[in-house]
Design a protein around this motif. Sequence first.
Motif, PDB file in Angstrom:
ATOM      1  N   ILE A   1       0.848  -1.203   0.000  1.00  0.00           N
ATOM      2  CA  ILE A   1       0.000   0.000   0.000  1.00  0.00           C
ATOM      3  C   ILE A   1       0.878   1.244   0.000  1.00  0.00           C
ATOM      4  N   LEU A   2       1.863   1.278   0.888  1.00  0.00           N
ATOM      5  CA  LEU A   2       2.738   2.451   0.980  1.00  0.00           C
ATOM      6  C   LEU A   2       3.523   2.691  -0.309  1.00  0.00           C
ATOM      7  N   ALA A   3       3.841   1.627  -1.025  1.00  0.00           N
ATOM      8  CA  ALA A   3       4.577   1.752  -2.287  1.00  0.00           C
ATOM      9  C   ALA A   3       3.651   2.078  -3.462  1.00  0.00           C
ATOM     10  N   GLY A   4       2.337   2.056  -3.236  1.00  0.00           N
ATOM     11  CA  GLY A   4       1.393   2.349  -4.303  1.00  0.00           C
ATOM     12  C   GLY A   4       1.068   1.166  -5.193  1.00  0.00           C
ATOM     13  N   ARG A   5       1.556  -0.016  -4.845  1.00  0.00           N
ATOM     14  CA  ARG A   5       1.282  -1.214  -5.651  1.00  0.00           C
ATOM     15  C   ARG A   5      -0.084  -1.815  -5.339  1.00  0.00           C
ATOM     16  N   LYS A   6      -0.488  -1.772  -4.095  1.00  0.00           N
ATOM     17  CA  LYS A   6      -1.792  -2.291  -3.677  1.00  0.00           C
ATOM     18  C   LYS A   6      -2.711  -1.083  -3.509  1.00  0.00           C
ATOM     19  N   ARG A   7      -3.658  -0.940  -4.435  1.00  0.00           N
ATOM     20  CA  ARG A   7      -4.507   0.240  -4.432  1.00  0.00           C
ATOM     21  C   ARG A   7      -5.877   0.007  -3.811  1.00  0.00           C
ATOM     22  N   ILE A   8      -6.205  -1.252  -3.539  1.00  0.00           N
ATOM     23  CA  ILE A   8      -7.492  -1.557  -2.903  1.00  0.00           C
ATOM     24  C   ILE A   8      -7.225  -2.396  -1.653  1.00  0.00           C
ATOM     25  N   GLU A   9      -7.750  -1.928  -0.530  1.00  0.00           N
ATOM     26  CA  GLU A   9      -7.731  -2.725   0.699  1.00  0.00           C
ATOM     27  C   GLU A   9      -9.096  -3.398   0.793  1.00  0.00           C
ATOM     28  N   SER A  10      -9.107  -4.675   1.117  1.00  0.00           N
ATOM     29  CA  SER A  10     -10.367  -5.415   1.202  1.00  0.00           C
ATOM     30  C   SER A  10     -10.562  -5.923   2.621  1.00  0.00           C
ATOM     31  N   ARG A  11     -11.812  -5.964   3.016  1.00  0.00           N
ATOM     32  CA  ARG A  11     -12.186  -6.565   4.293  1.00  0.00           C
ATOM     33  C   ARG A  11     -13.393  -7.458   4.028  1.00  0.00           C
ATOM     34  N   PHE A  12     -13.162  -8.749   4.138  1.00  0.00           N
ATOM     35  CA  PHE A  12     -14.217  -9.742   3.978  1.00  0.00           C
ATOM     36  C   PHE A  12     -14.640 -10.169   5.384  1.00  0.00           C
ATOM     37  N   ARG A  13     -15.944 -10.253   5.616  1.00  0.00           N
ATOM     38  CA  ARG A  13     -16.447 -10.560   6.955  1.00  0.00           C
ATOM     39  C   ARG A  13     -17.681 -11.455   6.885  1.00  0.00           C
ATOM     40  N   ARG A  14     -17.944 -12.072   8.022  1.00  0.00           N
ATOM     41  CA  ARG A  14     -19.190 -12.841   8.159  1.00  0.00           C
ATOM     42  C   ARG A  14     -20.284 -11.987   8.784  1.00  0.00           C
ATOM     43  N   ASP A  15     -19.902 -10.798   9.274  1.00  0.00           N
ATOM     44  CA  ASP A  15     -20.880  -9.867   9.845  1.00  0.00           C
ATOM     45  C   ASP A  15     -20.597  -8.466   9.304  1.00  0.00           C
ATOM     46  N   ARG A  16     -21.372  -7.501   9.735  1.00  0.00           N
ATOM     47  CA  ARG A  16     -21.269  -6.150   9.190  1.00  0.00           C
ATOM     48  C   ARG A  16     -20.405  -5.226  10.049  1.00  0.00           C
ATOM     49  N   ARG A  17     -19.374  -5.748  10.656  1.00  0.00           N
ATOM     50  CA  ARG A  17     -18.535  -4.876  11.488  1.00  0.00           C
ATOM     51  C   ARG A  17     -17.675  -3.960  10.612  1.00  0.00           C
ATOM     52  N   ALA A  18     -17.140  -2.923  11.240  1.00  0.00           N
ATOM     53  CA  ALA A  18     -16.320  -1.936  10.529  1.00  0.00           C
ATOM     54  C   ALA A  18     -15.218  -2.646   9.755  1.00  0.00           C
ATOM     55  N   PRO A  19     -15.012  -2.140   8.549  1.00  0.00           N
ATOM     56  CA  PRO A  19     -15.437  -0.859   7.990  1.00  0.00           C
ATOM     57  C   PRO A  19     -16.724  -0.910   7.163  1.00  0.00           C
ATOM     58  N   PHE A  20     -17.462  -2.012   7.228  1.00  0.00           N
ATOM     59  CA  PHE A  20     -18.645  -2.176   6.381  1.00  0.00           C
ATOM     60  C   PHE A  20     -19.580  -0.970   6.506  1.00  0.00           C
ATOM     61  N   GLY A  21     -19.841  -0.313   5.387  1.00  0.00           N
ATOM     62  CA  GLY A  21     -20.776   0.798   5.335  1.00  0.00           C
ATOM     63  C   GLY A  21     -20.327   2.067   6.041  1.00  0.00           C
ATOM     64  N   GLN A  22     -19.067   2.125   6.464  1.00  0.00           N
ATOM     65  CA  GLN A  22     -18.618   3.276   7.254  1.00  0.00           C
ATOM     66  C   GLN A  22     -17.492   4.071   6.600  1.00  0.00           C
TER      67      GLN A  22
END
Length: 164
Positions: free
Chosen positions: A52-73
């Motif tokens: 991320i810091l090098a600009g190579r990873k432009r999307i951070e993903s969070r997969f969850r079984r519930d709607r905890r942060a950052p979902f919808g926030q």
Amino acid sequence: MKTSIPPTVWQAILSATIAHSAWHERLQAWCEGRSAATLHLAILREPYLSRILAGRKRIESRFRRDRRAPFGQVKVGDLVLLKRAGGPLAGLALVTDAISRELIPTEMDELRAAYATDLVIDDPQFWTLHAQDCYVTLIWLDDTYPLPAIPFPRRDRRGWVVMG
């Protein structure tokens, strides 16, 4: 100050951004309530943090079984503190887009194909481990700015914290 960031940590962050006027102003505006942005704390493992810091990873993903942060926030213009898992703060990133949605199990291959280049996930088990997840948040990051190692003590195990 809007959150429980220790004053010494906040001062270290501000001091570290003096040379980058855009980041310094964003953080000052947030602190003073002059910004609609939300500040988030993302806990990241290697190699993803460095990517991320090098600009190579432009999307951070969070997969969850519930709607905890950052979902919808998370929204465009939000600010993200990047923290090394078990370590110090390491950088900042600006949110340029965000999607939170419910997952249909058959969509996993579609997500992988559509976003693989920007997710830069090379762990062969990643997609298998998340096959049963019900929700996904994809966060596009840009204008990353590395920080010197700034200690940021935490007492919980959440991987994403909405700071305010």
